[in-house]
Design a protein around this motif. Sequence first.
Motif, PDB file in Angstrom:
ATOM      1  N   PRO A 118       0.811  -1.227   0.000  1.00  0.00           N
ATOM      2  CA  PRO A 118       0.000   0.000   0.000  1.00  0.00           C
ATOM      3  C   PRO A 118       0.841   1.271   0.000  1.00  0.00           C
ATOM      4  O   PRO A 118       0.451   2.280  -0.605  1.00  0.00           O
ATOM      5  CB  PRO A 118      -0.811  -0.128   1.286  1.00  0.00           C
ATOM      6  CG  PRO A 118      -0.893  -1.599   1.539  1.00  0.00           C
ATOM      7  CD  PRO A 118       0.407  -2.158   1.068  1.00  0.00           C
ATOM      8  N   SER A 119       1.991   1.244   0.654  1.00  0.00           N
ATOM      9  CA  SER A 119       2.830   2.440   0.711  1.00  0.00           C
ATOM     10  C   SER A 119       3.301   2.869  -0.675  1.00  0.00           C
ATOM     11  O   SER A 119       3.500   4.067  -0.934  1.00  0.00           O
ATOM     12  CB  SER A 119       4.037   2.209   1.618  1.00  0.00           C
ATOM     13  OG  SER A 119       4.843   1.150   1.122  1.00  0.00           O
ATOM     14  N   LEU A 120       3.462   1.911  -1.599  1.00  0.00           N
ATOM     15  CA  LEU A 120       3.869   2.268  -2.961  1.00  0.00           C
ATOM     16  C   LEU A 120       2.736   2.941  -3.722  1.00  0.00           C
ATOM     17  O   LEU A 120       2.986   3.762  -4.615  1.00  0.00           O
ATOM     18  CB  LEU A 120       4.366   1.032  -3.712  1.00  0.00           C
ATOM     19  CG  LEU A 120       5.738   0.506  -3.284  1.00  0.00           C
ATOM     20  CD1 LEU A 120       6.145  -0.695  -4.134  1.00  0.00           C
ATOM     21  CD2 LEU A 120       6.794   1.594  -3.376  1.00  0.00           C
ATOM     22  N   LEU A 121       1.501   2.602  -3.392  1.00  0.00           N
ATOM     23  CA  LEU A 121       0.379   3.316  -3.998  1.00  0.00           C
ATOM     24  C   LEU A 121       0.417   4.782  -3.565  1.00  0.00           C
ATOM     25  O   LEU A 121       0.190   5.690  -4.375  1.00  0.00           O
ATOM     26  CB  LEU A 121      -0.945   2.667  -3.605  1.00  0.00           C
ATOM     27  CG  LEU A 121      -1.130   1.194  -3.990  1.00  0.00           C
ATOM     28  CD1 LEU A 121      -2.537   0.729  -3.636  1.00  0.00           C
ATOM     29  CD2 LEU A 121      -0.848   0.961  -5.464  1.00  0.00           C
ATOM     30  N   ASP A 122       0.704   5.008  -2.295  1.00  0.00           N
ATOM     31  CA  ASP A 122       0.848   6.384  -1.817  1.00  0.00           C
ATOM     32  C   ASP A 122       2.003   7.086  -2.520  1.00  0.00           C
ATOM     33  O   ASP A 122       1.895   8.255  -2.919  1.00  0.00           O
ATOM     34  CB  ASP A 122       1.081   6.393  -0.303  1.00  0.00           C
ATOM     35  CG  ASP A 122      -0.159   5.976   0.477  1.00  0.00           C
ATOM     36  OD1 ASP A 122      -1.277   6.292   0.040  1.00  0.00           O
ATOM     37  OD2 ASP A 122       0.007   5.323   1.520  1.00  0.00           O
ATOM     38  N   ASP A 123       3.117   6.391  -2.679  1.00  0.00           N
ATOM     39  CA  ASP A 123       4.280   6.985  -3.351  1.00  0.00           C
ATOM     40  C   ASP A 123       3.964   7.362  -4.791  1.00  0.00           C
ATOM     41  O   ASP A 123       4.450   8.381  -5.300  1.00  0.00           O
ATOM     42  CB  ASP A 123       5.462   6.017  -3.331  1.00  0.00           C
ATOM     43  CG  ASP A 123       6.052   5.828  -1.942  1.00  0.00           C
ATOM     44  OD1 ASP A 123       5.716   6.611  -1.035  1.00  0.00           O
ATOM     45  OD2 ASP A 123       6.830   4.870  -1.764  1.00  0.00           O
ATOM     46  N   SER A 124       3.153   6.541  -5.452  1.00  0.00           N
ATOM     47  CA  SER A 124       2.813   6.831  -6.859  1.00  0.00           C
ATOM     48  C   SER A 124       2.003   8.121  -6.971  1.00  0.00           C
ATOM     49  O   SER A 124       2.201   8.922  -7.894  1.00  0.00           O
ATOM     50  CB  SER A 124       2.052   5.658  -7.481  1.00  0.00           C
ATOM     51  OG  SER A 124       0.745   5.533  -6.950  1.00  0.00           O
ATOM     52  N   LEU A 125       1.104   8.335  -6.030  1.00  0.00           N
ATOM     53  CA  LEU A 125       0.323   9.579  -6.048  1.00  0.00           C
ATOM     54  C   LEU A 125       1.202  10.783  -5.739  1.00  0.00           C
ATOM     55  O   LEU A 125       1.061  11.844  -6.350  1.00  0.00           O
ATOM     56  CB  LEU A 125      -0.832   9.473  -5.062  1.00  0.00           C
ATOM     57  CG  LEU A 125      -2.037   8.714  -5.630  1.00  0.00           C
ATOM     58  CD1 LEU A 125      -2.886   8.108  -4.538  1.00  0.00           C
ATOM     59  CD2 LEU A 125      -2.868   9.641  -6.508  1.00  0.00           C
ATOM     60  N   THR A 126       2.115  10.623  -4.798  1.00  0.00           N
ATOM     61  CA  THR A 126       3.055  11.703  -4.509  1.00  0.00           C
ATOM     62  C   THR A 126       3.863  12.057  -5.755  1.00  0.00           C
ATOM     63  O   THR A 126       4.095  13.230  -6.054  1.00  0.00           O
ATOM     64  CB  THR A 126       4.001  11.296  -3.365  1.00  0.00           C
ATOM     65  OG1 THR A 126       3.230  11.052  -2.187  1.00  0.00           O
ATOM     66  CG2 THR A 126       5.022  12.385  -3.083  1.00  0.00           C
TER      67      THR A 126
END
Length: 257
Positions: A118-126
């Motif tokens: 899930p943290s990579l999904l957040d990183d992609s939006l950032t």
Amino acid sequence: MKKCNVVAIIQARGGSKGVPRKNIRNLGGFPLIAYSVVACKLAKTIECTIVSTDDTEIAEIAKLFGAEVPFLRPAEFARDTSTDKEVIEHALGWYEQNEGYAPEYWVQIRPTTPLREPSLLDDSLTRIKSRPEATSLISVHEIEESPGKMFGMQDGYLHGLCPMDPRPEYFALPRQSFPPVYFGNGYVDIIKTDTLKNYNSCYGPRMVAFLTPNAGEVDAEDDFKKLDYFLNKGKHTIYDYLFHNFPHLKDKIPKMV
């Protein structure tokens, strides 16, 4: 439904020729789609998680794990040949007509790549928000063999795939003679409503590269065995969450629906 600027959309049609009913097939005791739903729910920057499906069974299972299914996708957008653009535009039209607004970002999640962080999904939006000129984001991983080393075939004869390469017999050159190449892996794609409207395209001309691990993908029966191996080999955030928060559903779906 609450107003959401960032919507995760999980495509999960009912038909599948390679692996029948693959989106709700058992992986580690839980239906495949549950992994994608939970990944989106655990991501801090995703505001709403919806499933776009033409199948009522998939819809009910997705809801059990926390997804919203505000509509059933029409059959004309649920064919083998249906495109991402058709699916996203249908969802966008539904939001505009029924909710009175258009989300800015669509985080496209494919159930066939279940073992995400899930943290990579957040990183992609950032990443995409930091580049306002970007028209989309596509997750990729580097692959070893360049298309420059590959062949096509016609009438039994081979031909190189890069005819514009000026080097004689370029296809026989060492691998290191070619630039790195990347494969779109379905981990996460981000589509902007502005891109759909301004370019009549999902991805547009400025696609941000987002490097991720090669997390595996379900295209054939043997792929489930490989993913089971990965599950047993190490710790996985999504599986641990499913195991501890949905023990009453383990090994019971789709039988109970």
